[in-house]
Design an enzyme around this catalytic site. Structure first.
Site, PDB file in Angstrom:
ATOM      1  N   ILE A  72      -3.155  -2.246   3.252  1.00 17.72           N
ATOM      2  CA  ILE A  72      -1.847  -1.932   2.669  1.00 17.72           C
ATOM      3  C   ILE A  72      -1.197  -1.031   3.714  1.00 17.72           C
ATOM      4  CG2 ILE A  72      -0.583  -0.804   0.801  1.00 17.72           C
ATOM      5  CD1 ILE A  72      -2.826  -1.606  -1.077  1.00 17.72           C
ATOM      6  N   PRO A  73      -0.307  -1.597   4.529  1.00 14.45           N
ATOM      7  CA  PRO A  73       0.108  -0.955   5.782  1.00 14.45           C
ATOM      8  C   PRO A  73       1.112   0.190   5.639  1.00 14.45           C
ATOM      9  CG  PRO A  73       1.256  -3.026   5.512  1.00 14.45           C
ATOM     10  CD  PRO A  73       0.309  -2.904   4.349  1.00 14.45           C
ATOM     11  N   CYS A  74       0.655   1.296   5.091  1.00 20.15           N
ATOM     12  CA  CYS A  74       1.528   2.463   4.946  1.00 20.15           C
ATOM     13  C   CYS A  74       1.913   3.038   6.307  1.00 20.15           C
ATOM     14  CB  CYS A  74       0.889   3.516   4.045  1.00 20.15           C
ATOM     15  SG  CYS A  74      -0.759   4.016   4.545  1.00 20.15           S
ATOM     16  N   HIS A  75       1.172   2.678   7.358  1.00 15.78           N
ATOM     17  CA  HIS A  75       1.515   3.140   8.707  1.00 15.78           C
ATOM     18  C   HIS A  75       2.828   2.519   9.197  1.00 15.78           C
ATOM     19  CE1 HIS A  75      -0.836  -0.552   9.384  1.00 15.78           C
ATOM     20  NE2 HIS A  75      -0.102  -0.707  10.487  1.00 15.78           N
TER      21      HIS A  75
END
EC number: 2.1.1.63
Length: 160
Positions: free
Chosen positions: A125-128
């Site tokens: 889950i690409p919160c970056h």
């Protein structure tokens, strides 16, 4: 109570702890440990091994999307935000405001930021991929330097 298992992945930016059950991943988090503590065991569930392998492909530049099952624990709003993060394309970025608008509450920018920081399924889950509306790097639970590394890694493209 469901038994949790752990498996560590040694990435170029530190040890990543993979936690899960036989059915799904419950957390992928950067560890403070400098060395792996949880190695592959005969009883390690297949879903953790698959996650490990997919992370390895991601860091080796041969995977852009993940197909592992994971469980999210949070409020309806948090789940909406986390699901919106999965819509950000590989090597793309969106602002916290973009995410707030996409979940139907453009005034919830701070709540989106807070929710982003509570994401337990890092990278998958690409919160970056969420940045400030001014284009600046903002907080990242794993450290801003890791966020910058991940974005640069994705920007350098896929090597197939």
């Amino acid at each position: 109570m469901t038994k949790l298992y752990q498996l560590d992945y040694e990435s170029p930016i530190g040890v990543i702890e993979i936690t899960g059950t036989h059915e799904a991943i419950t957390a992928i988090l950067f560890s403070e440990n400098e060395e792996k503590k949880h190695d592959l065991q005969p009883k390690t569930p297949a879903v953790l091994v698959d996650c490990y392998n997919q992370l390895d492909e991601y860091f080796n530049g041969t995977r852009q999307a993940f197909t592992i099952p994971y469980e999210l624990e949070g409020t309806d709003f948090q789940r909406k935000v986390w699901n919106a993060l999965t819509e950000i394309p590989y090597a793309g970025v969106q602002s916290y405001k973009d995410i707030a608008v996409s979940v139907g509450n453009e005034k919830a920018v701070r709540a989106v930021g807070s929710t982003n920081g509570k994401n337990k399924i890092s990278i998958v889950i690409p919160c970056h991929r969420v940045i400030g509306s001014n284009g600046k790097m903002t907080g990242y639970a794993g450290g801003v330097w890791r966020k910058e590394w991940l974005l640069e890694h994705e920007k350098n493209g896929i090597k197939m």
